[in-house]
Design a protein around this motif. Structure first.
Motif, PDB file in Angstrom:
ATOM      1  N   ARG A   1       0.808  -1.217   0.000  1.00 44.86           N
ATOM      2  CA  ARG A   1       0.000   0.000   0.000  1.00 44.86           C
ATOM      3  C   ARG A   1       0.841   1.266   0.000  1.00 44.86           C
ATOM      4  NH1 ARG A   1      -2.437  -3.526   3.713  1.00 44.86           N
ATOM      5  NH2 ARG A   1      -4.302  -4.522   2.844  1.00 44.86           N
ATOM      6  N   MET A   2       1.936   1.232  -0.720  1.00 50.14           N
ATOM      7  CA  MET A   2       2.761   2.417  -0.952  1.00 50.14           C
ATOM      8  C   MET A   2       3.112   2.487  -2.431  1.00 50.14           C
ATOM      9  SD  MET A   2       5.306   2.347   2.371  1.00 50.14           S
ATOM     10  CE  MET A   2       6.026   3.936   1.949  1.00 50.14           C
ATOM     11  N   PRO A   3       2.070   2.517  -3.309  1.00 44.17           N
ATOM     12  CA  PRO A   3       2.320   2.471  -4.755  1.00 44.17           C
ATOM     13  C   PRO A   3       3.096   3.692  -5.244  1.00 44.17           C
ATOM     14  CG  PRO A   3       0.042   3.075  -4.315  1.00 44.17           C
ATOM     15  CD  PRO A   3       0.633   2.682  -2.994  1.00 44.17           C
ATOM     16  N   LEU A   4       3.913   3.468  -6.266  1.00 42.61           N
ATOM     17  CA  LEU A   4       4.730   4.534  -6.833  1.00 42.61           C
ATOM     18  C   LEU A   4       3.961   5.290  -7.907  1.00 42.61           C
ATOM     19  CD1 LEU A   4       8.073   2.552  -7.327  1.00 42.61           C
ATOM     20  CD2 LEU A   4       7.481   4.058  -5.427  1.00 42.61           C
ATOM     21  N   THR A   5       4.237   6.573  -8.033  1.00 42.53           N
ATOM     22  CA  THR A   5       3.745   7.341  -9.168  1.00 42.53           C
ATOM     23  C   THR A   5       4.714   7.152 -10.325  1.00 42.53           C
ATOM     24  OG1 THR A   5       4.969   9.340  -8.523  1.00 42.53           O
ATOM     25  CG2 THR A   5       2.740   9.045  -7.603  1.00 42.53           C
ATOM     26  N   GLY A   6       4.343   7.645 -11.516  1.00 45.15           N
ATOM     27  CA  GLY A   6       5.226   7.522 -12.672  1.00 45.15           C
ATOM     28  C   GLY A   6       6.597   8.152 -12.434  1.00 45.15           C
TER      29      GLY A   6
END
Length: 216
Positions: A14-19
């Motif tokens: 639950r710590m997804p990366l942005t582009g």
């Protein structure tokens, strides 16, 4: 590819990366490596005036997403309560189950294995290749005494109920299908209790009202 695995695992915790963050991670991964040298030479031959030789940008990221579309996808996120994230840390469920197992052993519903063993779906001791789940520390001796309860909050108002399984109705063209429903808003709670052996123990219904009529 390492970046694909990193993106997947960051999403799982639950710590997804942005582009842009994913691009920065990739640039950090290749910094000082043979891959960065090859990237530098490739970019210098085609864009000698570039100020970011030896690093990737959002154009590369667009191609990366296309190449790995079967594994990664970009979409809008949703909020996840931090208190839920803290509670679901592995140490908390482990501690909770340790306390529960101690109570079960004390009540003589279960007993401890001399050594941890693997079991199958039926609870039989098996080798690791035939196991179902992790190693077991205890075994259930009286499953009919072990009871589980579940709570469901319900309301009698059906006005905002959705379609059951996408059910459709036949009406005259131009008409809107309308079905009769209750709009009286009364809350009640259902508590079904079942044993580990699969038997139904009881079902408790809790309702709140100023007056109550009992029909026999």
């Amino acid at each position: 590819m390492a970046l694909v695995k990193i993106c997947v695992h960051m999403g799982k915790i639950r710590m997804p990366l942005t582009g842009p963050q994913a691009v920065n991670v990739f640039n950090n991964l290749i910094r000082g490596t043979r891959l960065q040298e090859l990237l530098f030479k490739f970019q210098r031959a085609r864009h000698p005036e570039s100020m970011s030789l030896g690093s990737c940008g959002l154009t590369w990221w667009k191609g990366f997403k296309q190449r790995h579309a079967d594994k990664n996808v970009t979409k809008r996120g949703e909020r996840f309560a931090s208190c839920r994230a803290d509670w679901t840390k592995k140490s908390n469920p482990v501690q909770m189950y340790d306390v529960i197992y101690d109570v079960m052993v004390k009540a003589r519903i279960a007993s401890k294995w001399p050594v941890s063993v693997y079991t199958d779906r039926e609870g039989n001791e098996v080798e690791e290749g035939e196991r179902f789940g992790l190693k077991q520390d205890i075994r259930i001796n009286h499953d009919h005494y072990l009871i589980f309860g579940n709570k469901s909050e319900c309301r009698t108002n059906q006005k905002k109920d959705g379609h059951v399984g996408g059910t459709t109705h036949v009406v005259k063209r131009g008409m809107v299908p309308q079905t009769v429903c209750s709009v009286n808003d009364h809350a009640f709670t259902i508590l079904p209790f079942t044993s580990v052996s699969g038997g139904v123990v009881c079902c408790v219904v809790i309702s709140r009202a100023t007056t109550m009529t009992v029909f026999q």
